[in-house]
Design an enzyme around this catalytic site. Sequence first.
Site, PDB file in Angstrom:
ATOM      1  N   ARG A 170     -37.738 -17.190  73.193  1.00 33.08           N
ATOM      2  CA  ARG A 170     -36.751 -16.406  73.937  1.00 33.08           C
ATOM      3  C   ARG A 170     -37.353 -15.036  74.236  1.00 33.08           C
ATOM      4  O   ARG A 170     -37.774 -14.317  73.323  1.00 33.08           O
ATOM      5  CB  ARG A 170     -35.472 -16.227  73.117  1.00 33.08           C
ATOM      6  CG  ARG A 170     -34.786 -17.525  72.729  1.00 33.08           C
ATOM      7  CD  ARG A 170     -33.424 -17.232  72.139  1.00 33.08           C
ATOM      8  NE  ARG A 170     -32.821 -18.424  71.548  1.00 33.08           N
ATOM      9  CZ  ARG A 170     -31.557 -18.501  71.167  1.00 33.08           C
ATOM     10  NH1 ARG A 170     -30.768 -17.439  71.288  1.00 33.08           N
ATOM     11  NH2 ARG A 170     -31.074 -19.603  70.633  1.00 33.08           N
ATOM     12  N   GLU A 229     -25.214 -27.304  62.607  1.00 30.29           N
ATOM     13  CA  GLU A 229     -26.242 -26.431  62.050  1.00 30.29           C
ATOM     14  C   GLU A 229     -26.255 -26.534  60.533  1.00 30.29           C
ATOM     15  O   GLU A 229     -25.200 -26.545  59.885  1.00 30.29           O
ATOM     16  CB  GLU A 229     -26.001 -24.993  62.503  1.00 30.29           C
ATOM     17  CG  GLU A 229     -25.839 -24.889  64.020  1.00 30.29           C
ATOM     18  CD  GLU A 229     -26.406 -23.608  64.596  1.00 30.29           C
ATOM     19  OE1 GLU A 229     -26.951 -22.784  63.841  1.00 30.29           O
ATOM     20  OE2 GLU A 229     -26.291 -23.443  65.823  1.00 30.29           O
ATOM     21  N   ARG A 243     -20.707 -26.595  72.284  1.00 21.49           N
ATOM     22  CA  ARG A 243     -21.163 -26.208  73.627  1.00 21.49           C
ATOM     23  C   ARG A 243     -22.617 -26.613  73.767  1.00 21.49           C
ATOM     24  O   ARG A 243     -23.234 -27.094  72.822  1.00 21.49           O
ATOM     25  CB  ARG A 243     -21.043 -24.696  73.815  1.00 21.49           C
ATOM     26  CG  ARG A 243     -21.763 -23.900  72.710  1.00 21.49           C
ATOM     27  CD  ARG A 243     -21.848 -22.430  73.006  1.00 21.49           C
ATOM     28  NE  ARG A 243     -22.249 -21.630  71.859  1.00 21.49           N
ATOM     29  CZ  ARG A 243     -23.473 -21.510  71.387  1.00 21.49           C
ATOM     30  NH1 ARG A 243     -24.471 -22.173  71.955  1.00 21.49           N
ATOM     31  NH2 ARG A 243     -23.740 -20.749  70.335  1.00 21.49           N
ATOM     32  N   GLU A 271     -22.164 -24.738  60.089  1.00 24.56           N
ATOM     33  CA  GLU A 271     -21.243 -24.561  61.208  1.00 24.56           C
ATOM     34  C   GLU A 271     -21.580 -25.556  62.315  1.00 24.56           C
ATOM     35  O   GLU A 271     -22.622 -26.204  62.287  1.00 24.56           O
ATOM     36  CB  GLU A 271     -21.297 -23.135  61.766  1.00 24.56           C
ATOM     37  CG  GLU A 271     -22.629 -22.742  62.374  1.00 24.56           C
ATOM     38  CD  GLU A 271     -22.623 -21.319  62.908  1.00 24.56           C
ATOM     39  OE1 GLU A 271     -21.557 -20.832  63.309  1.00 24.56           O
ATOM     40  OE2 GLU A 271     -23.691 -20.697  62.934  1.00 24.56           O
ATOM     41  N   LYS A 312     -14.876 -21.513  60.996  1.00 25.70           N
ATOM     42  CA  LYS A 312     -15.988 -22.026  60.196  1.00 25.70           C
ATOM     43  C   LYS A 312     -15.556 -22.480  58.813  1.00 25.70           C
ATOM     44  O   LYS A 312     -16.113 -23.432  58.258  1.00 25.70           O
ATOM     45  CB  LYS A 312     -17.084 -20.968  60.103  1.00 25.70           C
ATOM     46  CG  LYS A 312     -17.710 -20.655  61.459  1.00 25.70           C
ATOM     47  CD  LYS A 312     -18.772 -19.587  61.361  1.00 25.70           C
ATOM     48  CE  LYS A 312     -19.319 -19.261  62.740  1.00 25.70           C
ATOM     49  NZ  LYS A 312     -20.370 -18.218  62.706  1.00 25.70           N
TER      50      LYS A 312
END
Length: 438
Positions: free
Chosen positions: A332, A270, A286, A282, A111
């Site tokens: 979630r 992000e 994926r 960061e 990072k």
Amino acid sequence: MKRVLIANRGEIALRILRACRELGLETVAAYSRVDSLALHLPLADDTVCIGKHSYLDSSQIISAALTRNCDGVHPGYGFLSENSDFAAQVEDAGLCFVGPAAVHIEMMGDKAKARAVMAAKGIPVLPGSDGEVARLDDACDCAERIGFPVMIKASHGGGGRGIQIVDDEASLRSAFEGLKNEVEQLFGNGGVYIEKWLDAPRHIEVQVFGDGNGRVLHFGARECSIQRRHQKLLEETPPPGIPVDKIAGLASSCCAALADLKYSNAGTLEFLFQDGAFYFIEMNTRIQVEHPITESVTGIDLVKLQLSLASTGRLPLVQSDICFSGHAMECRINAEDRSFQPAPGPVNQYRTPGGPGIRLDSHLYSGYVVPHQYDSLLAKIISTGADRSECIARMERALVEFVIGPLSTNIDLQRLILRDARFRSGELDTHFLEGMEK
């Protein structure tokens, strides 16, 4: 590619399998012994057990792919999905890695290095150290320069771990070596860096895809500010209250920066957003857990796009093909108690939500036993509406309909979030949940 090994578990394994099926690709499901009764296994063309807890065993996974005559490996998210050594080993074995190139995974996996790379490309970053900080005195000098409070962050951290906020020099001196030792144990690398701490930021992310040859497209932005201990709970798109042209400008800058790097496949940049300004923090190399909300407003299957791009090396789209319609939200659903501790166990009651605008991504079924060895994510409810109000109303309905028992879940917490007046009005920041709990 014709035959893909799915090197993951849970809902993302099922999600990848379904995308492969629609593309006419054969699937081989790799599973640990704990997951021998997983929902996606009987749906795969072939299965292979890779040991007791082996989703992190790269040699086992590659061996399984070769012995089952696969020509591609999809890592999903988590586990080895952002391990550059694994990506390189897959390619060295003559297999196609469904994800970015190893060089980009390595670059963005550090990072501190990612900050420097993106800053050099003109992307704004939070004030902080120039790379990793090895000495305490250097950390103190940096913090003094940018002003307290600051964050000490692990260069190779993830999952919300390896972050500590300090308010003054005494706290920094007390915490520095301890955090370095902690992240060494957690991530196998004790590197840390310093960033300015913002008091009320929003967490905004931009979804991109690159073809590896200098063409990068964006798929809009997602709001990810509803978090607990840096772990996302609820995401939505588009981010409420941020002008469309401001998002488009940020996304275009991201695409230009990654085009220079010849980035390939899926990625998510992000940012923190406060006082009208974006700050890069960061990049995840994926597919994201929250990718379904982007699919819902664009009508584009991002996992199929991953597979197609990895197989052909071509993006079958141009930016003008990507259109946005309506609003989408994801809750979630985790197996956890009121103290946010994991709550594994049997699922004896299971009633799923449905109706207009509702999608459920889950690997659960009645009789399934949620294991204690893995992440507590049980399901993702995705609601879509013509606008944010309809999207929220549909999500509220879905949460009432959804029954998972007898184990504890965070369904009631998600309902409280949706009913909160600040959430309804779009007054969001990464400390939202702390304010609600008070």
